[in-house]
Design an enzyme around this catalytic site. Structure first.
Site, PDB file in Angstrom:
ATOM      1  N   LYS A   1      48.472  41.072  46.768  1.00 53.50           N
ATOM      2  CA  LYS A   1      47.364  40.197  47.145  1.00 53.50           C
ATOM      3  C   LYS A   1      47.550  39.802  48.601  1.00 53.50           C
ATOM      4  CE  LYS A   1      45.083  35.840  46.116  1.00 53.50           C
ATOM      5  NZ  LYS A   1      44.937  34.726  45.191  1.00 53.50           N
TER       6      LYS A   1
ATOM      7  N   LYS B   1      44.317  43.500  45.912  1.00 52.56           N
ATOM      8  CA  LYS B   1      43.237  42.569  46.231  1.00 52.56           C
ATOM      9  C   LYS B   1      43.282  42.184  47.692  1.00 52.56           C
ATOM     10  CE  LYS B   1      41.832  37.902  45.163  1.00 52.56           C
ATOM     11  NZ  LYS B   1      42.212  36.682  44.563  1.00 52.56           N
TER      12      LYS B   1
ATOM     13  N   TYR C   1      32.003  40.906  41.037  1.00 51.60           N
ATOM     14  CA  TYR C   1      30.832  40.068  40.805  1.00 51.60           C
ATOM     15  C   TYR C   1      29.583  40.927  40.591  1.00 51.60           C
ATOM     16  CZ  TYR C   1      34.220  36.807  42.621  1.00 51.60           C
ATOM     17  OH  TYR C   1      35.380  36.090  42.805  1.00 51.60           O
TER      18      TYR C   1
HETATM   19  C1  PBG Z   1      43.316  31.918  43.751  1.00 46.94           C
HETATM   20  C2  PBG Z   1      42.408  33.066  43.870  1.00 46.94           C
HETATM   21  C3  PBG Z   1      41.653  33.452  44.989  1.00 46.94           C
HETATM   22  C4  PBG Z   1      40.871  34.522  44.579  1.00 46.94           C
HETATM   23  C5  PBG Z   1      41.191  34.783  43.261  1.00 46.94           C
HETATM   24  N1  PBG Z   1      42.171  33.884  42.838  1.00 46.94           N
HETATM   25  C6  PBG Z   1      41.485  32.860  46.305  1.00 46.94           C
HETATM   26  C7  PBG Z   1      42.577  32.574  47.213  1.00 46.94           C
HETATM   27  O1  PBG Z   1      43.689  33.097  47.097  1.00 46.94           O
HETATM   28  O2  PBG Z   1      42.302  31.766  48.096  1.00 46.94           O
HETATM   29  C8  PBG Z   1      39.868  35.221  45.458  1.00 46.94           C
HETATM   30  C9  PBG Z   1      38.783  35.931  44.751  1.00 46.94           C
HETATM   31  C10 PBG Z   1      37.602  36.224  45.585  1.00 46.94           C
HETATM   32  O3  PBG Z   1      37.564  36.009  46.814  1.00 46.94           O
HETATM   33  O4  PBG Z   1      36.644  36.705  44.982  1.00 46.94           O
HETATM   34  N2  PBG Z   1      44.659  32.176  43.910  1.00 46.94           N
HETATM   35 ZN    ZN Z   2      45.766  30.226  44.125  1.00 49.10          ZN
END
Ligand code: PBG
Ligand code: ZN
Length: 322
Positions: free
Chosen positions: A195, A248, A313
């Site tokens: 991530k 991600k 989405y």
């Molecule tokens: C929280 C989380 C995030 C997303 C999914 N889980 C945001 C972040 O890390 O700030 C992002 C998903 C998206 O942007 O669609 N940990």
């Molecule tokens: Zn988080």
């Protein structure tokens, strides 16, 4: 054989031939649909930066699940907007928290529909960070225990799968152990393994009201310049017991998806995040792009790169087009 005997255009002549030689295709089975659950009843608040997406109270969540299921989408991933936030993110691991209530309601009405829960503290903490905070530090080890409690509480509510998105070191192992010890050894973990610290999460933070109140997430989410480190993250998560690994965001990271799929024999998920969605929606609204075609092309590219599962989405819209 080369041109003029060989002509690759022969296999592009019409749609029937193109269908015959098409290498990759999208299936409704590939999709997971993200939903934002909020307190109350009859609440449906549009998320301005994500056209067509809403904060939904549990009653509306049930309608969404029914519609998604009707379209053949196998499951949802739930994000919670809690009643109140605090330093330690108490509602994240309360059996009466917003997610726990939503999971129970969905499983009661649609027992066969897959419910995945996002495991992270940022939606529940007053400071908006994904872990326990001390001064300006995000503490790793004290966070692990809370994440394990959160995952366990989701499993108790009936979640079919948990998806830790916090990027603390060691969390997959601790969550696995926590679930196993309490009799939930059959619940899979879909780990947000690679991530990246990304600007593409902007709209999500509006949707989940989870923007960090100070600093940023760079001390835990990955530096987007790093690909080899992504493979290390994935390897560690597999070692700790991840059943599915996730990359991600998706589109700016197709190389990472490809490399993870090449290197490991494990189902790979990709999260087509909020900013990726918002960009297509915004350009389409301005008439600058054909939104539906851009959607299908983007989702297909994620599949072609090697993803088995796409969290998006667009799930409902794409399902309607397949
Ligand atoms: C929280 C989380 C995030 C997303 C999914 N889980 C945001 C972040 O890390 O700030 C992002 C998903 C998206 O942007 O669609 N940990
Ligand atoms: Zn988080």
């Amino acid at each position: 054989m080369y041109f003029p005997q060989l002509r690759l255009r022969r296999l592009r002549r019409n749609e029937s031939i193109r269908r015959l030689v098409r290498e990759t295709s999208l299936r409704v089975d590939d999709f997971i649909y993200p939903l934002f659950v909020c307190p109350g009843k009859g609440v449906k608040i549009p998320i301005s930066s994500m056209a067509g997406q809403f904060q939904l109270s549990v009653d509306h969540i049930l309608e969404e699940v029914e519609e998604a299921g009707g379209l053949g989408i196998p499951g949802v991933i739930l994000f919670g907007i809690p009643e109140r936030k605090d330093e330690m993110g108490l509602e994240a691991y309360s059996d009466n928290g917003i997610i726990q209530r939503a999971v129970r309601a969905i499983k009661e009405e649609f027992p066969d529909f897959l419910v995945i829960t996002d495991v992270c503290l940022c939606e529940y903490t007053s400071h908006g960070h994904c872990g326990v905070v001390d001064g300006d530090q995000i503490l790793n080890d004290p966070t692990l225990e809370l994440l394990a409690k959160q995952a366990l509480s989701h499993a108790r509510a009936g979640a079919d799968m948990v998806a830790p998105s916090d990027m603390m070191d060691g969390r997959v192992g601790v969550i696995r152990k926590g679930l196993d010890e309490k009799g939930y050894s059959e619940i899979p973990i879909m780990a947000y393994s690679a991530k990246f610290s990304s600007s593409y999460y902007g709209p999500f933070r509006e949707a989940a009201e989870s923007a960090p109140q100070f600093g940023d997430r760079k001390s835990y989410q990955m530096d987007f310049a790093n690909a080899k480190e992504a493979l290390r993250e994935v390897r560690l998560d597999i070692h700790e017991g991840a059943d599915i690994v996730m990359v991600k965001p998706a589109l700016p990271y197709l190389d990472i998806i490809y490399r993870v799929k090449e290197e490991f024999d494990i189902p790979v998920a990709a999260y087509n995040v909020s900013g990726e969605y918002a960009m297509i929606k915004a350009a389409a609204q301005l008439g600058w792009i054909d939104g539906e075609r851009a959607m299908m092309e983007s989702l297909l590219s994620i599949k072609r790169a090697g993803a088995d599962i796409i969290v998006t989405y667009f799930a409902k819209e794409a399902a309607k087009r397949i």
